[in-house]
Design an enzyme around this catalytic site. Sequence first.
Site, PDB file in Angstrom:
ATOM      1  N   SER A  47       2.971 -11.979   0.714  1.00 13.37           N
ATOM      2  CA  SER A  47       3.508 -10.832  -0.001  1.00 13.37           C
ATOM      3  C   SER A  47       4.296 -11.318  -1.216  1.00 13.37           C
ATOM      4  CB  SER A  47       4.362  -9.986   0.940  1.00 13.37           C
ATOM      5  OG  SER A  47       4.567  -8.705   0.412  1.00 13.37           O
TER       6      SER A  47
ATOM      7  N   ASP B 289      -4.106  -2.248   2.616  1.00 14.96           N
ATOM      8  CA  ASP B 289      -2.716  -2.670   2.409  1.00 14.96           C
ATOM      9  C   ASP B 289      -1.991  -1.664   1.525  1.00 14.96           C
ATOM     10  OD1 ASP B 289      -0.333  -4.045   1.889  1.00 14.96           O
ATOM     11  OD2 ASP B 289      -1.338  -5.990   1.901  1.00 14.96           O
TER      12      ASP B 289
ATOM     13  N   HIS C  43      -1.271  -4.520   5.436  1.00 12.48           N
ATOM     14  CA  HIS C  43      -0.369  -5.595   5.041  1.00 12.48           C
ATOM     15  C   HIS C  43      -0.069  -6.587   6.158  1.00 12.48           C
ATOM     16  CE1 HIS C  43       2.249  -7.115   1.932  1.00 12.48           C
ATOM     17  NE2 HIS C  43       3.290  -7.145   2.737  1.00 12.48           N
TER      18      HIS C  43
END
Length: 717
Positions: free
Chosen positions: A569, A654, A689
């Site tokens: 991320s 995501d 995610h």
Amino acid sequence: MDHKFYYLLLMSTVTTACTQEKPSQAAFEWPKAAAPIALTKPHVRVLHGDTVVDNYFWLNDYFKKGPDSAMVVAYLEAENKYTDTMMKGSESLQSKLFAEMKGRIKEQDESVPYLKNGYYYYTRTEVGQQYFKFCRKKGSLDAPEEVLLDVDKMAEGYPYYNATGFNISPDNKLLAYGVDTVSRRQYTIHVKDLETGTILADAIPGTSGGSVWANDNRTLFYTKNNPATLLTEKVMRHTLHADSKVDAVVYHESDNTNYIGVGKAKSGKFIYLYSGGTLSSEVHYLNADDPTGVFKVFQPRMTDVLYSVTALEDRFLIVTNQHAKNFKLMECPFDHTGIADWKEVIPHREDVLLEDVDEFKDFLVISERKNGLIQLAIRNLREGSQHYLDFGEEAYTAYPATNPEYNTTILRYGYTSLTTPSSTYDYDMNTHEKTLRKQQEVVGGYNVADYTTERLYATAEDGTRVPISLVYKKGFKKDGNAPLLLYGYGSYGATMDPSFSSGRLSLLDRGFVYAIAHIRGGQEMGRQWYDDGKMMNKINTFTDFIACGQFLVDQRYTTPAHLYAQGGSAGGLLMGAVSNMAPELWHGIVAQVPFVDVVNTMLDETIPLTTNEYDEWGNPNDKEAYEYIKSYSPYENIEAKAYPHILVTTGLHDSQVQYFEPAKWVAKLRATKTDNNVLLLKTEMDYGHGGASGRFDYLQDVALEYSFLCVLEGITE
């Protein structure tokens, strides 16, 4: 872009035996397969007098529901096929790694029960099942078990399933919970009647998953998300069995840079409504006995001032950074909550970050951070005395765990380190007696004496000392020949505390050293540590990480031929930046769901979280911010030069970092770089995610990532 994403692969809490022999090493031959070549469709961005041609802008069409949606999916599938082809020779290694890691998980297990309002609550897992049962027993652990939710059964038929936000009504008769079956963190709240076992018709879609009961046992407060941007923008009031089908809006946040949420005082007296960004916040509160009442503003938001509120028996406590970089603790009466009536309880300290307080009827537990490590201070509210818990290790993670009971003298806390499996303790705040309730069971045996952990300090470009935590198996020699995986995050003030992972033992037992770089942008060394790694200081995050890698090379823990980097991320942004800035330092990089197209994402307010992030990265509509972000954004800075071997992962659904950022990055890298090193993109077509939702499925992704590192080292078993 997700400040809640912390090392999805690295912080697993299961454990392993460490008895395997040293793995064999042999040259791994990569197949001679043709990599996918993405079409180029020039898209011109003109801003602040700067013209940029983006050849891969079209890859966002699946997200935008544009005309090239089908072609985007076809490209991602082609990349997946290429990754499968390139990694085919490691399939047996992947299978072995998966079996090892799965074998360390105690399949039939149970969490430590916690007491709330007369019931003991816990979860338990069963052999072969991916999820869990949420259960309770009334009054005693010897009482009959009541299965409140069988999530294993609920998840049947779904490739992804996440149940969260379990919330029992004050009368113990109703359970509210949220469900996400798409992996975009959009939850539908359901309510179950625990007396009849029926699910009520009150399904509430488009929420954050959590909720709060008022004391009337029929009113729920929850956060409603914008269906397009997914921003938390409204707090709603839902009344069970009401004639009206429309829930009442009790708060609408007009500032799209803020996150909002709703919570409840542990004492049950108040319901809180919180609105906050990176720099300022505001709390509203309501008597929980008066659910249709009007929320009162605790203290109107102030420029560059954060504060949070905790209710004691007779007063409020406030944690704030008002004239206090590392925060201080204040108090005020229930009926005078403005800043003029705040009185100091714990002053600001230059060397101690005040992180949080956890309230009990007669005690206060204060979470502080000093020299990068958490300290738990226990304050007796009746006597005014205070003492600290002693943890006895050089580097560790400690935190208050589930403590829903207000009128108790027992603190439950969690503890772990790079060599200590996840442990749950009960601590009597009166007698100072500590009881280990559970340590994650080591299936097959685990000997902590087989591993060594260290705390080191690298020196950054500007002279700042940057902590590094590392662990390795005994027998390691500092001769530069060992492979080393360096993990980093460095954003949102998120602290990467050292913790145990049994999955990681598969690397350690194969000779890897594992290290965490506690770089600026986190909050390990206080609030200034965060400020020095965000906005117009963001490049410090990247140079800190490079300095840590170089330090480990200089100290002969490894060499560039054996040094690997990993982050996810915002930590994936870190991976992209350091691959541009110092590609020669790394042999390989694993970038998980990486936030690598910073300029374009921060210019698009339709992308979830963009407006919430302006205080973290800056708003590129401002010329100075644009130029600074563009100077480090990985996608913008790809050059015709050699790059390390790189494995990139993403998820089609995501909601935090959209799939097209890593897809664009890989496409441009492949068209630009001059080396023959491997570049792989793996897209999970069913997930978002956090990857797979099952407790075993995600290990397939870990096995792929670990095998990528191993084959680069010539480790084939």
